[in-house]
Design a protein around this motif. Structure first.
Motif, PDB file in Angstrom:
ATOM      1  N   GLU A  75       0.911  -1.114  -0.034  1.00 22.90           N
ATOM      2  CA  GLU A  75      -0.002   0.144   0.073  1.00 22.90           C
ATOM      3  C   GLU A  75       1.061   1.339  -0.032  1.00 22.90           C
ATOM      4  OE1 GLU A  75      -2.973  -0.158   3.049  1.00 22.90           O
ATOM      5  OE2 GLU A  75      -2.839  -2.484   3.156  1.00 22.90           O
ATOM      6  N   PHE A  76       0.997   1.624  -1.198  1.00 22.63           N
ATOM      7  CA  PHE A  76       2.205   2.922  -1.386  1.00 22.63           C
ATOM      8  C   PHE A  76       1.063   4.163  -1.035  1.00 22.63           C
ATOM      9  CE2 PHE A  76       3.419  -0.384  -4.329  1.00 22.63           C
ATOM     10  CZ  PHE A  76       4.966  -0.150  -4.253  1.00 22.63           C
ATOM     11  N   GLU A  77       1.798   5.183   0.020  1.00 21.53           N
ATOM     12  CA  GLU A  77       1.248   6.299   0.337  1.00 21.53           C
ATOM     13  C   GLU A  77       1.523   7.470  -0.771  1.00 21.53           C
ATOM     14  OE1 GLU A  77       2.653   7.253   4.072  1.00 21.53           O
ATOM     15  OE2 GLU A  77       1.526   5.414   4.956  1.00 21.53           O
ATOM     16  N   LYS A  78       0.398   7.869  -1.354  1.00 19.47           N
ATOM     17  CA  LYS A  78       0.582   8.882  -2.492  1.00 19.47           C
ATOM     18  C   LYS A  78       1.210  10.241  -2.117  1.00 19.47           C
ATOM     19  CE  LYS A  78      -3.903   8.528  -3.782  1.00 19.47           C
ATOM     20  NZ  LYS A  78      -5.280   8.846  -4.447  1.00 19.47           N
ATOM     21  N   GLY A  79       0.818  10.568  -0.777  1.00 17.54           N
ATOM     22  CA  GLY A  79       1.552  11.756  -0.327  1.00 17.54           C
ATOM     23  C   GLY A  79       2.977  11.695  -0.156  1.00 17.54           C
ATOM     24  N   SER A  80       3.616  10.437  -0.180  1.00 18.81           N
ATOM     25  CA  SER A  80       5.020  10.471   0.125  1.00 18.81           C
ATOM     26  C   SER A  80       5.832  10.413  -1.122  1.00 18.81           C
ATOM     27  CB  SER A  80       5.194   9.135   0.970  1.00 18.81           C
ATOM     28  OG  SER A  80       4.952   8.150   0.120  1.00 18.81           O
ATOM     29  N   MET A  81       5.200  10.590  -2.370  1.00 19.16           N
ATOM     30  CA  MET A  81       5.955  10.561  -3.627  1.00 19.16           C
ATOM     31  C   MET A  81       5.549  11.845  -4.578  1.00 19.16           C
ATOM     32  SD  MET A  81       4.081   7.513  -5.860  1.00 19.16           S
ATOM     33  CE  MET A  81       3.617   6.420  -4.544  1.00 19.16           C
ATOM     34  N   GLU A  82       6.648  12.308  -5.242  1.00 20.28           N
ATOM     35  CA  GLU A  82       6.791  13.359  -6.169  1.00 20.28           C
ATOM     36  C   GLU A  82       5.670  12.953  -7.209  1.00 20.28           C
ATOM     37  OE1 GLU A  82      10.596  14.263  -7.387  1.00 20.28           O
ATOM     38  OE2 GLU A  82      11.419  13.962  -5.848  1.00 20.28           O
ATOM     39  N   GLY A  83       5.378  13.866  -7.864  1.00 25.86           N
ATOM     40  CA  GLY A  83       4.273  13.899  -9.103  1.00 25.86           C
ATOM     41  C   GLY A  83       5.020  12.964 -10.277  1.00 25.86           C
ATOM     42  N   ARG A  84       5.961  12.975 -10.466  1.00 20.16           N
ATOM     43  CA  ARG A  84       6.867  12.278 -11.615  1.00 20.16           C
ATOM     44  C   ARG A  84       6.724  10.678 -11.307  1.00 20.16           C
ATOM     45  NH1 ARG A  84      13.124  12.673 -11.274  1.00 20.16           N
ATOM     46  NH2 ARG A  84      13.315  13.056  -9.086  1.00 20.16           N
ATOM     47  N   TYR A  85       6.841  10.461  -9.908  1.00 21.85           N
ATOM     48  CA  TYR A  85       6.949   8.950  -9.613  1.00 21.85           C
ATOM     49  C   TYR A  85       5.442   8.495  -9.934  1.00 21.85           C
ATOM     50  CZ  TYR A  85      11.529   9.368  -8.377  1.00 21.85           C
ATOM     51  OH  TYR A  85      12.925   9.778  -8.599  1.00 21.85           O
ATOM     52  N   LEU A  86       4.224   9.231  -9.282  1.00 20.25           N
ATOM     53  CA  LEU A  86       3.074   8.853  -9.362  1.00 20.25           C
ATOM     54  C   LEU A  86       2.673   8.730 -11.060  1.00 20.25           C
ATOM     55  CD1 LEU A  86       1.499  11.625  -7.324  1.00 20.25           C
ATOM     56  CD2 LEU A  86       1.129   9.161  -6.902  1.00 20.25           C
ATOM     57  N   ARG A  87       3.422   9.762 -11.819  1.00 19.16           N
ATOM     58  CA  ARG A  87       3.084   9.204 -13.165  1.00 19.16           C
ATOM     59  C   ARG A  87       3.656   7.976 -13.825  1.00 19.16           C
ATOM     60  NH1 ARG A  87       3.262  14.678 -12.708  1.00 19.16           N
ATOM     61  NH2 ARG A  87       5.464  14.741 -13.365  1.00 19.16           N
ATOM     62  N   ARG A  88       4.948   8.091 -13.541  1.00 18.46           N
ATOM     63  CA  ARG A  88       5.730   6.944 -14.073  1.00 18.46           C
ATOM     64  C   ARG A  88       5.305   5.467 -13.752  1.00 18.46           C
ATOM     65  NH1 ARG A  88      11.601   7.208 -12.593  1.00 18.46           N
ATOM     66  NH2 ARG A  88      11.593   8.951 -13.965  1.00 18.46           N
ATOM     67  N   HIS A  89       5.015   5.323 -12.237  1.00 18.25           N
ATOM     68  CA  HIS A  89       4.532   4.100 -11.850  1.00 18.25           C
ATOM     69  C   HIS A  89       3.163   3.744 -11.634  1.00 18.25           C
ATOM     70  CE1 HIS A  89       8.952   3.400 -10.972  1.00 18.25           C
ATOM     71  NE2 HIS A  89       8.887   4.745 -10.687  1.00 18.25           N
ATOM     72  N   PHE A  90       2.299   4.691 -11.655  1.00 18.49           N
ATOM     73  CA  PHE A  90       0.858   4.507 -11.141  1.00 18.49           C
ATOM     74  C   PHE A  90      -0.233   5.305 -12.375  1.00 18.49           C
ATOM     75  CE2 PHE A  90       3.346   4.374  -7.409  1.00 18.49           C
ATOM     76  CZ  PHE A  90       2.889   2.990  -6.892  1.00 18.49           C
ATOM     77  N   ARG A  91       0.260   5.777 -13.168  1.00 18.72           N
ATOM     78  CA  ARG A  91      -0.656   6.677 -14.192  1.00 18.72           C
ATOM     79  C   ARG A  91      -1.750   5.669 -14.830  1.00 18.72           C
ATOM     80  NH1 ARG A  91       1.410  10.149 -19.204  1.00 18.72           N
ATOM     81  NH2 ARG A  91       3.355   9.063 -18.152  1.00 18.72           N
ATOM     82  N   TRP A  92      -1.581   4.424 -15.329  1.00 17.01           N
ATOM     83  CA  TRP A  92      -2.386   3.731 -16.020  1.00 17.01           C
ATOM     84  C   TRP A  92      -3.166   2.541 -14.878  1.00 17.01           C
ATOM     85  CZ3 TRP A  92      -3.333   5.952 -20.195  1.00 17.01           C
ATOM     86  CH2 TRP A  92      -2.447   6.829 -20.622  1.00 17.01           C
ATOM     87  N   LEU A  93      -2.995   2.722 -13.797  1.00 20.33           N
ATOM     88  CA  LEU A  93      -3.405   1.911 -12.739  1.00 20.33           C
ATOM     89  C   LEU A  93      -2.781   0.425 -12.860  1.00 20.33           C
ATOM     90  CD1 LEU A  93      -6.805   3.283 -11.737  1.00 20.33           C
ATOM     91  CD2 LEU A  93      -4.763   3.735 -10.761  1.00 20.33           C
ATOM     92  N   LEU A  94      -1.434   0.401 -13.492  1.00 23.17           N
ATOM     93  CA  LEU A  94      -0.955  -0.881 -13.708  1.00 23.17           C
ATOM     94  C   LEU A  94       0.452  -0.736 -13.276  1.00 23.17           C
ATOM     95  CD1 LEU A  94      -2.128  -1.713 -17.419  1.00 23.17           C
ATOM     96  CD2 LEU A  94      -2.723  -2.859 -15.298  1.00 23.17           C
ATOM     97  N   PHE A  95       1.172  -1.585 -12.464  1.00 25.51           N
ATOM     98  CA  PHE A  95       2.338  -1.405 -12.058  1.00 25.51           C
ATOM     99  C   PHE A  95       3.357  -2.529 -12.595  1.00 25.51           C
ATOM    100  CE2 PHE A  95       5.786  -1.934  -8.946  1.00 25.51           C
ATOM    101  CZ  PHE A  95       6.027  -0.800  -8.567  1.00 25.51           C
ATOM    102  N   GLN A  96       4.341  -2.084 -13.338  1.00 28.45           N
ATOM    103  CA  GLN A  96       5.183  -2.862 -13.967  1.00 28.45           C
ATOM    104  C   GLN A  96       6.482  -3.485 -13.261  1.00 28.45           C
ATOM    105  OE1 GLN A  96       5.833  -0.652 -17.582  1.00 28.45           O
ATOM    106  NE2 GLN A  96       5.069  -2.175 -18.688  1.00 28.45           N
ATOM    107  N   VAL A  97       6.776  -4.549 -13.301  1.00 29.49           N
ATOM    108  CA  VAL A  97       8.017  -5.208 -12.719  1.00 29.49           C
ATOM    109  C   VAL A  97       8.579  -6.122 -13.646  1.00 29.49           C
ATOM    110  CG1 VAL A  97       9.041  -6.785 -10.998  1.00 29.49           C
ATOM    111  CG2 VAL A  97       6.951  -5.361 -10.374  1.00 29.49           C
ATOM    112  N   PHE A  98      10.086  -5.541 -13.998  1.00 30.73           N
ATOM    113  CA  PHE A  98      10.996  -6.214 -14.979  1.00 30.73           C
ATOM    114  C   PHE A  98      11.782  -7.375 -14.704  1.00 30.73           C
ATOM    115  CE2 PHE A  98       9.736  -2.244 -17.526  1.00 30.73           C
ATOM    116  CZ  PHE A  98       8.955  -2.952 -18.467  1.00 30.73           C
ATOM    117  N   GLU A  99      12.164  -7.239 -13.296  1.00 28.80           N
ATOM    118  CA  GLU A  99      12.867  -8.221 -12.898  1.00 28.80           C
ATOM    119  C   GLU A  99      12.704  -8.760 -11.312  1.00 28.80           C
ATOM    120  OE1 GLU A  99      17.043  -6.539 -11.696  1.00 28.80           O
ATOM    121  OE2 GLU A  99      16.349  -5.292 -13.279  1.00 28.80           O
TER     122      GLU A  99
END
Length: 136
Positions: A75-99
């Motif tokens: 459960e990631f706290e939205k208030g603890s991250m910058e806007g660019r991280y919100l967009r990069r990791h959560f914009r499409w409501l999908l979280f990607q992991v490559f390794e």
């Protein structure tokens, strides 16, 4: 390189909220890929809350628990991250992991949780109140 991408499953917000019961561990998460020096997407590092005070990488506050199905829940706290991280990791409501990422036993020991590996895949994200919830 081939990654076995997992598909998301359909779960309602009510089911996600129902799984909130139980013990949780407070943590700090560095987002990104370990092989990319924590750049890109995924989980780069998970530490006990407060342990990352000497680390210069941006960290996100999170609560970690186990779901009824035995999956790791972040459960990631939205208030603890910058806007660019919100967009990069959560914009499409999908979280990607490559390794693969192995969550340190020291972080999860209070949960008595055996399965600690987050595998490559695409995981559904639920936005619930002030948090983004991901089940790995």
């Amino acid at each position: 390189m081939y990654y076995d991408m997992r598909t998301t499953h359909n779960t309602t917000s009510a089911q996600v909220q129902r799984n909130y019961s139980g013990q949780k561990v407070r943590a700090e998460v560095v987002l990104g890929s370990p092989s990319a020096n924590c750049g890109g997407v995924g989980i780069c590092r998970v530490m006990a809350y407060g342990e990352g005070s000497g680390i210069s990488c941006p960290k996100v506050a999170a609560w970690i628990s186990a779901t009824e199905e035995g999956r790791l829940r972040f459960e990631f706290e939205k208030g603890s991250m910058e806007g660019r991280y919100l967009r990069r990791h959560f914009r499409w409501l999908l979280f990607q992991v490559f390794e693969d990422y192995l969550v340190p036993f020291a972080v999860l020991k209070a949960l008595k949780f055996e399965q600690r590996t987050i595998h490559p895949g695409i995981y559904q994200v639920w936005e619930i109140g002030d948090r983004f919830v991901v089940d790995f």
